[in-house]
Write a protein that holds these residues in place. Structure first.
Motif, PDB file in Angstrom:
ATOM      1  N   GLY A 199      -0.777   7.823   5.603  1.00 37.15           N
ATOM      2  CA  GLY A 199      -0.968   7.602   4.180  1.00 37.15           C
ATOM      3  C   GLY A 199       0.336   7.555   3.397  1.00 37.15           C
ATOM      4  O   GLY A 199       1.386   8.044   3.836  1.00 37.15           O
ATOM      5  N   GLU A 200       0.251   6.979   2.209  1.00 39.61           N
ATOM      6  CA  GLU A 200       1.418   6.821   1.345  1.00 39.61           C
ATOM      7  C   GLU A 200       2.077   8.152   1.033  1.00 39.61           C
ATOM      8  O   GLU A 200       3.310   8.243   0.933  1.00 39.61           O
ATOM      9  N   THR A 226      -1.110   3.935  11.337  1.00 40.65           N
ATOM     10  CA  THR A 226      -0.642   4.115   9.961  1.00 40.65           C
ATOM     11  C   THR A 226      -0.826   5.561   9.511  1.00 40.65           C
ATOM     12  O   THR A 226      -1.702   6.283   9.994  1.00 40.65           O
ATOM     13  N   THR A 233       0.803  -1.224   0.000  1.00 44.97           N
ATOM     14  CA  THR A 233       0.000   0.000   0.000  1.00 44.97           C
ATOM     15  C   THR A 233       0.834   1.271   0.000  1.00 44.97           C
ATOM     16  O   THR A 233       0.316   2.348  -0.304  1.00 44.97           O
ATOM     17  N   GLU A 251       1.797   2.653   2.641  1.00 45.52           N
ATOM     18  CA  GLU A 251       1.514   3.345   3.889  1.00 45.52           C
ATOM     19  C   GLU A 251       2.704   3.263   4.848  1.00 45.52           C
ATOM     20  O   GLU A 251       3.467   2.290   4.851  1.00 45.52           O
TER      21      GLU A 251
END
Length: 734
Positions: free
Chosen positions: A702-703, A700, A677, A679
């Motif tokens: 975000g990317e 987590t 992902t 992430e």
């Protein structure tokens, strides 16, 4: 009593001992198990309880919520049924819209059921949110109802089992009941929550009245959702911690302590009491960075192979609410394996919740008989007859109903039985396991051992027997829920076979149902990999404050002195919209790494010092961060791993608990980039000595985020206290 699914199989198999591979093929169906297992009948099914009924089905019971998005109406303790614990069907509610206990105020909700089979009937315990006899809106009490079958009809008792417990102008959390029966036959009820702590009280033999005074077993402001099992001579209290219902930042998890008495004291793996201000708790289940967060409020059971499993609820962080944002939290039911490693329970060896798995409970064996038909597949049937879905021996001496299939290898066999004669049980080769009014007896040749069985045997009981090599272990309980009332282990003498003929043995009148034999499970004995620091790649030992640091709202009171960064805890915070506290940051290296600090913060014990804290932070902005700190939360001192992020036009904040702090506590954040992902995953760890580490949950980012790492010291300046950071070190991740 369900259909004998493989009766025809007995007619075609040979009588040679079953090989291990054949057992696996017969007892372990394939296919991917996708969580949540409640998806076929419900979008949310929180606080699940579970039991196997005498009819052979598994039943689960959930807290009172709407089952589907858009439905709008609460179900009063909904019930689902399954043959394999994976595919579930809704079968109705325990109580109708107008069927509240007589002591409940109108509009009360019923929460967090616990289901047991006690002395010939099903007993359900649950929370009543508003009791008519008390003047408060949330004057919780514990209710109890009984039924002849797992689906009812349920009959309320006329008064609360545990009445509301006032505390000043408020009421303690008298919630989340869990019943437990000990080996001496005494029955107990565990209950309680964050406000007031966890308690245990003894029950009358029928399980419907409280006896004596309750005992507190876990500190307030940390635990709820208790569940107790007995394993290898210890009593394990498993309970949920942190917040159940904070939408996308829910950090619920399951922690454990153990004791040598059902009344405690319960200690964690490091010897830290669950009743202390710096309360302990060994991690059992934590979120791991996949879509599931808020993993908790569970029930446990044992499958036909002897493997333990956990049903629990969790939240999909991409879809955290049932309908509108900040309404009902959507908490479906998940299923995962529960291992026992080095004396402690842990889900999937510490790997946490699964999204998909090829592991599934063993719910049918290569012997799998529910006696709904005739006695095909059995011989020596004289004196035996199928009656109302079970088989019974009418009496008149000793008789054995023998399976046409012989057994061999490491096995687990079991049956439900009801004794009306002298004794009844199972035959395994030349060994036997019998239940009588005198107790549970295991015999092999001239060797024999016995344990007392409290309460007699004139009601349905579950008899489970494992054969591992030459060791026979037998347990008698009520419903495979971790509370055996008698346990016996015997090593069979050499020359006495414990394989071959398998059958049901009756000395006089007896009844049997749900007979199974399955390959014994293979226990997982090694933990899943945990973060370990590799090569040191960056550090500040605080001889000076090096140039890599950057301030957000610099605090001039923070100074380097005597080889430490001394930072007076600020009267400010990051959570919410205030954002007054300073943050000291540096840019981390690319890739996987572990950042560590050692912080001394003398918060004392027991007194209220909300919410003074200090520790590490992964920071994108004032409204998008994860902080790991030792913190004062009312009377407790905890290591909290909090997360704030924007969601649906508001800020959401929740926490996860990671071990118990000392005055000096070591903290770590382990960063990795998810290759699928992109992430950023940060897993939190804490230590009281810098050597033994407790690893908790994962938050987590975000990317596209670029989180920096750093330090915080905030939450309140009264009384004044300094946070002393010895160093910040960054290691290569491993």
């Amino acid at each position: 009593m369900r259909i004998a699914a493989i009766a025809a199989l007995f007619l075609t198999l040979l009588t040679a001992p079953l090989t291990e591979s054949a057992a696996a093929d017969a007892a372990e169906p394939g296919g991917v198990v996708t969580n949540p297992v409640s998806k076929d009948f419900a979008d949310t099914f929180a606080d699940p309880a579970v039991i196997r009924g005498l009819d052979g089905y598994w039943y689960s019971y959930g807290t009172s919520d709407p089952l589907r998005e858009g439905e709008g109406e609460h179900h009063r303790l909904p019930i689902a049924r399954s043959t394999d614990l994976v595919d579930w069907t809704y079968v109705g509610d325990a109580f109708g819209a107008d069927d509240l206990p007589p002591y409940a105020a109108p509009g009360s909700l019923l929460w967090a059921p616990d289901i047991r089979y006690l002395d010939g009937r099903y007993v359900m315990y649950f929370t009543v949110t508003n009791t008519a006899t008390a003047p408060h809106q949330w004057d919780y009490s514990i209710g109890v109802a009984t039924a002849p079958t797992p689906t009812g009809p349920w009959t309320h008792q006329s008064a609360p089992l545990v009445a509301p417990r006032p505390s000043g102008s408020d009421y303690w959390n008298t919630i989340d009941p869990a019943q437990f029966t000990d080996v001496d036959g005494r029955k107990y009820l565990y209950f309680g929550g964050f406000f007031g702590g966890l308690w245990v009280t003894e029950l009358a033999p029928d399980g419907l009245k409280v006896v004596g005074e309750p005992t507190q077993v876990a500190v307030d402001n940390k635990f709820e959702g208790s569940y107790v099992v007995r394993h290898d001579g210890y009593y394990y209290l498993l309970a949920s911690s942190a917040n159940c219902c904070a939408g996308p930042t829910t950090g619920y998890s399951v922690l454990a302590g153990r004791a040598t008495s059902p009344r405690g004291p319960f200690l964690d793996r490091e010897g830290q009491p669950l009743l202390a201000s710096r309360a302990g708790g060994t991690p059992v289940l934590d979120q791991n960075g996949n879509k599931w967060i808020g993993t908790g409020h569970h029930a446990q059971f044992t499958d036909l192979s002897g493997q333990d499993w956990m049903l629990y609820h969790a939240i999909d962080r991409t879809d955290p609410f049932l309908d509108e944002p900040y309404g009902i939290n959507e908490r479906p039911m998940l299923l995962d394996r529960l291992d026992w490693i080095d004396g402690w329970p842990v889900v999937r060896a510490g790997a946490g919740p699964s999204e998909e798995s090829r592991e599934r409970p063993v719910t049918s064996g290569f012997v799998d008989e529910g006696f709904s038909g005739d006695l095909s597949g059995w011989r020596d049937a004289r004196g035996w007859a199928v009656h109302e879905g079970y088989v019974r021996h009418a009496g008149g001496g000793t008789a054995t109903l023998t399976a046409e299939r012989s057994l061999g290898g490491d096995l687990r066999v079991e049956t439900d039985l009801r004794l009306t004669g002298k004794a009844a049980g199972l035959r395994l080769g030349r060994a036997s396991v019998t239940v009588s009014e005198n107790g549970l007896t295991v015999s092999a040749g001239r060797a024999s051992r016995r344990a007392a069985l409290p309460g007699g045997a004139a009601t349905w009981r579950n008899l489970a027997v494992t054969v591992k090599g030459r060791t026979i272990t037998a347990e008698v309980g009520s419903a495979r829920l971790g509370d055996p009332q008698a346990t016996v282990t015997l090593d069979a003498p050499r020359g006495v076979p414990v394989s071959g003929a398998f059958g049901l043995v009756a000395q006089g009148a007896a009844e049997f149902d749900n007979v199974s034999a399955a390959r014994l499970f293979r226990p997982v004995t090694r933990m899943a990999p945990q973060p370990r620091p590799g090569r040191l790649i960056d550090s500040d030992e605080f001889d000076t404050l090096d140039d890599a640091w950057q301030w957000v709202r610099q605090d001039p009171a923070a100074k380097v002195s005597d080889g430490a960064l001394r930072w007076p805890v600020q009267d400010g915070d990051l959570s919410g919209t205030g954002n007054k506290a300073g943050v000291l940051l540096r840019t981390p290296p690319p890739g996987d790494y572990i950042v560590e600090t050692k912080v001394t913060l003398d918060l004392g014990e027991d007194t209220v010092r909300n919410y003074q804290q200090a520790g590490l932070v992964a920071y994108v902005s004032d409204d998008d961060f994860a902080r790991l700190s030792q913190v004062a939360i009312w009377n407790t001192r905890q290591v909290e791993y909090g997360r704030e992020l924007p969601f649906a036009g508001r800020l959401s904040y929740g926490g996860n608990i990671v071990g118990a702090p000392a005055t000096t506590t070591w903290l770590r954040l382990a960063h990795r980039v998810d290759p699928a992902t992109g992430e950023h995953e940060f897993r939190a760890g804490s230590s009281r000595d810098g050597k033994t580490w407790t690893w908790g949950g994962v938050w987590t980012f975000g990317e596209d985020a670029a989180p920096r790492i750093g330090l915080i010291a905030h939450g309140g300046s009264q009384p004044p206290v300094n946070a002393d950071f010895d160093y910040v070190r960054i290691y290569q991740g491993a």
